[in-house]
Design an enzyme around this catalytic site. Sequence first.
Site, PDB file in Angstrom:
ATOM      1  N   LEU A  51       9.136  16.751 -54.443  1.00  0.00           N
ATOM      2  CA  LEU A  51       9.234  18.207 -54.304  1.00  0.00           C
ATOM      3  C   LEU A  51       9.842  18.812 -55.571  1.00  0.00           C
ATOM      4  O   LEU A  51      10.757  18.242 -56.170  1.00  0.00           O
ATOM      5  CB  LEU A  51      10.079  18.548 -53.074  1.00  0.00           C
ATOM      6  CG  LEU A  51       9.461  18.097 -51.742  1.00  0.00           C
ATOM      7  CD1 LEU A  51      10.479  18.166 -50.611  1.00  0.00           C
ATOM      8  CD2 LEU A  51       8.217  18.925 -51.407  1.00  0.00           C
ATOM      9  N   ASN A  82       9.159   6.258 -38.897  1.00  0.00           N
ATOM     10  CA  ASN A  82      10.471   6.933 -38.933  1.00  0.00           C
ATOM     11  C   ASN A  82      10.403   8.286 -38.225  1.00  0.00           C
ATOM     12  O   ASN A  82      11.361   8.697 -37.563  1.00  0.00           O
ATOM     13  CB  ASN A  82      10.952   7.111 -40.374  1.00  0.00           C
ATOM     14  CG  ASN A  82      11.614   5.857 -40.901  1.00  0.00           C
ATOM     15  OD1 ASN A  82      12.726   5.527 -40.509  1.00  0.00           O
ATOM     16  ND2 ASN A  82      10.926   5.141 -41.782  1.00  0.00           N
ATOM     17  N   ASN A 125      16.315  12.757 -46.780  1.00  0.00           N
ATOM     18  CA  ASN A 125      15.261  11.780 -47.094  1.00  0.00           C
ATOM     19  C   ASN A 125      15.750  10.390 -46.725  1.00  0.00           C
ATOM     20  O   ASN A 125      16.950  10.120 -46.782  1.00  0.00           O
ATOM     21  CB  ASN A 125      14.946  11.822 -48.595  1.00  0.00           C
ATOM     22  CG  ASN A 125      13.837  10.845 -48.980  1.00  0.00           C
ATOM     23  OD1 ASN A 125      12.824  10.737 -48.280  1.00  0.00           O
ATOM     24  ND2 ASN A 125      14.028  10.114 -50.073  1.00  0.00           N
ATOM     25  N   MET A 138       5.371  11.109 -49.523  1.00  0.00           N
ATOM     26  CA  MET A 138       5.174  10.523 -50.842  1.00  0.00           C
ATOM     27  C   MET A 138       4.895  11.546 -51.944  1.00  0.00           C
ATOM     28  O   MET A 138       4.240  11.223 -52.937  1.00  0.00           O
ATOM     29  CB  MET A 138       4.043   9.483 -50.783  1.00  0.00           C
ATOM     30  CG  MET A 138       4.306   8.346 -49.816  1.00  0.00           C
ATOM     31  SD  MET A 138       5.856   7.479 -50.141  1.00  0.00           S
ATOM     32  CE  MET A 138       5.351   6.498 -51.552  1.00  0.00           C
ATOM     33  N   HIS A 146      15.233   6.465 -47.953  1.00  0.00           N
ATOM     34  CA  HIS A 146      14.713   5.670 -49.076  1.00  0.00           C
ATOM     35  C   HIS A 146      14.992   4.194 -48.780  1.00  0.00           C
ATOM     36  O   HIS A 146      16.120   3.844 -48.407  1.00  0.00           O
ATOM     37  CB  HIS A 146      15.396   6.098 -50.380  1.00  0.00           C
ATOM     38  CG  HIS A 146      14.855   5.374 -51.570  1.00  0.00           C
ATOM     39  ND1 HIS A 146      13.610   5.639 -52.109  1.00  0.00           N
ATOM     40  CD2 HIS A 146      15.366   4.361 -52.305  1.00  0.00           C
ATOM     41  CE1 HIS A 146      13.393   4.841 -53.122  1.00  0.00           C
ATOM     42  NE2 HIS A 146      14.446   4.050 -53.269  1.00  0.00           N
TER      43      HIS A 146
END
Length: 196
Positions: A93, A16, A107, A90, A109
């Site tokens: 935070l 990605n 992000n 992974m 997912h």
Amino acid sequence: MSRTRVAILISGSGSNMVALAQDMARADHPGEAVLVAANTDATGLQKAAQMGLRTAMIPHQGRAKPAFEADLDASLRDAGAEVICLAGFMRVLSADFVARWEGRILNIHPSLLPLFKGLDTHRKALESGMAVHGCTVHGVTAALDDGPILGQAVIPIEPGDTPEALAARLLPREHQLYPMVLRRFLTGEKAPLPLI
Ligand code: GRF
């Protein structure tokens, strides 16, 4: 045109990250990839270096989260990052870290959120009996895999699918979705991307 300075955080193969960085390499892009950082010796770091990108490895293992996050934050600020893209990163935070970068972390997912947060999303999708699966790019808040949905891509679940087959079919759609959403985000478009 001044381009927004984007950091990409990874933990794995970085496919990605490559999709995002390749798109940002185009002259018309509103963003510039200024740092690829990982919390492990991720293979994606080598890919980033081969693309001529600045890289950093900030180990998390054997350290308290605040110390890890302080180093990560310093590395991001040193690179002048303004926006952070989590791309297979992974580590969860902390609320403190997220607050320092409020509204500036995205992000990806591998599920159709809000379904199937956390790990093992492909297995969960198969076991759910759903006919479709997909991926989501969302804004990051302190809650895991939560935050405003900025775009989703959908794939069919087919007879005989395994978690591995689903993951392999979904990944190329992630590579389409994330760059599209990042472009919209950087141009200040507030409405979510129409479903792809
Ligand atoms: C992707 O499926 C991403 O959605 C998930 O982890 C995988 C990372 O792949 N969180 P890569 O490192 O981008 O190749």
